[in-house]
Scaffold this motif. Sequence first.
Motif, PDB file in Angstrom:
ATOM      1  N   ARG A 155       0.832  -1.209   0.000  1.00 34.71           N
ATOM      2  CA  ARG A 155       0.000   0.000   0.000  1.00 34.71           C
ATOM      3  C   ARG A 155       0.864   1.255   0.000  1.00 34.71           C
ATOM      4  NH1 ARG A 155      -3.291  -2.676   3.451  1.00 34.71           N
ATOM      5  NH2 ARG A 155      -2.268  -1.802   5.274  1.00 34.71           N
ATOM      6  N   ARG A 183       3.038  -9.199  -5.431  1.00 40.96           N
ATOM      7  CA  ARG A 183       1.684  -9.752  -5.456  1.00 40.96           C
ATOM      8  C   ARG A 183       1.703 -11.209  -5.893  1.00 40.96           C
ATOM      9  NH1 ARG A 183      -2.255  -7.318  -9.649  1.00 40.96           N
ATOM     10  NH2 ARG A 183      -1.103  -8.790 -10.895  1.00 40.96           N
ATOM     11  N   LEU A 191       5.894  -4.275  -7.393  1.00 44.76           N
ATOM     12  CA  LEU A 191       4.577  -4.561  -6.814  1.00 44.76           C
ATOM     13  C   LEU A 191       3.944  -5.803  -7.428  1.00 44.76           C
ATOM     14  CD1 LEU A 191       3.020  -0.999  -6.524  1.00 44.76           C
ATOM     15  CD2 LEU A 191       3.669  -2.514  -4.666  1.00 44.76           C
ATOM     16  N   ILE A 238       6.281  -0.475 -10.184  1.00 42.72           N
ATOM     17  CA  ILE A 238       5.152  -1.294 -10.643  1.00 42.72           C
ATOM     18  C   ILE A 238       5.571  -2.750 -10.790  1.00 42.72           C
ATOM     19  CG2 ILE A 238       3.618  -1.728 -12.608  1.00 42.72           C
ATOM     20  CD1 ILE A 238       3.480   1.313 -12.979  1.00 42.72           C
ATOM     21  N   TYR A 254       3.903   1.562  -1.164  1.00 42.42           N
ATOM     22  CA  TYR A 254       4.511   1.686  -2.491  1.00 42.42           C
ATOM     23  C   TYR A 254       3.512   2.259  -3.489  1.00 42.42           C
ATOM     24  CZ  TYR A 254       8.594  -1.040  -1.067  1.00 42.42           C
ATOM     25  OH  TYR A 254       9.722  -1.479  -0.461  1.00 42.42           O
ATOM     26  N   ARG A 255       2.276   1.829  -3.393  1.00 43.89           N
ATOM     27  CA  ARG A 255       1.257   2.360  -4.312  1.00 43.89           C
ATOM     28  C   ARG A 255       1.029   3.847  -4.084  1.00 43.89           C
ATOM     29  NH1 ARG A 255      -3.034  -2.624  -4.073  1.00 43.89           N
ATOM     30  NH2 ARG A 255      -1.874  -3.981  -5.467  1.00 43.89           N
ATOM     31  N   TYR A 256       0.948   4.260  -2.820  1.00 45.95           N
ATOM     32  CA  TYR A 256       0.781   5.678  -2.524  1.00 45.95           C
ATOM     33  C   TYR A 256       1.996   6.481  -2.982  1.00 45.95           C
ATOM     34  CZ  TYR A 256      -3.259   4.450   0.343  1.00 45.95           C
ATOM     35  OH  TYR A 256      -4.464   3.989   0.781  1.00 45.95           O
ATOM     36  N   LEU A 264       1.767   6.844  -6.744  1.00 41.18           N
ATOM     37  CA  LEU A 264       0.752   7.825  -7.100  1.00 41.18           C
ATOM     38  C   LEU A 264       1.255   9.247  -6.833  1.00 41.18           C
ATOM     39  CD1 LEU A 264      -2.152   8.343  -8.070  1.00 41.18           C
ATOM     40  CD2 LEU A 264      -2.844   8.198  -5.671  1.00 41.18           C
TER      41      LEU A 264
END
Length: 136
Positions: A47, A127, A123, A120, A49-51, A54
């Motif tokens: 999470r 996953r 990530l 990306i 890393y995603r933030y 973004l």
Amino acid sequence: MMKDKALEELFLAARPTFDDGDAFIQKLEKRLDAVEYLKQHEEACIRRYRYAMLATFVLGLVLGGGAIAMMLNAPADQPLFTFGAESGLLLLLGQYSRFAAVILCSGLVCLTIVSIVNIIVDLLNMRDVNKTYFVK
């Protein structure tokens, strides 16, 4: 492949003893709690890393738009910056300051794009690893 076979043989050769049922259950629950904690920690990292990805994307858009607006609003016949030098490398850099700024901005944009693609890919790999470890 050989390591998998060796691990399989190691697990088949092991004959655990179950003397005290309560102690075994407590150890098993403790290990399962540790696995659950690690799973939650890894999900929190994903999470973050995603933030971060973004935020990097938005920051790149804002800074790129600002740089383009700055370069478009500056007069075309004047350099972006001068050093007040009469000769040498600084004079050359002052005369071609627009090209230098474009090269610098392009390099930063390329570095940002490569970093975002790398995040990306990381990530997606995390996953996929999560699915293989926690689904089985």
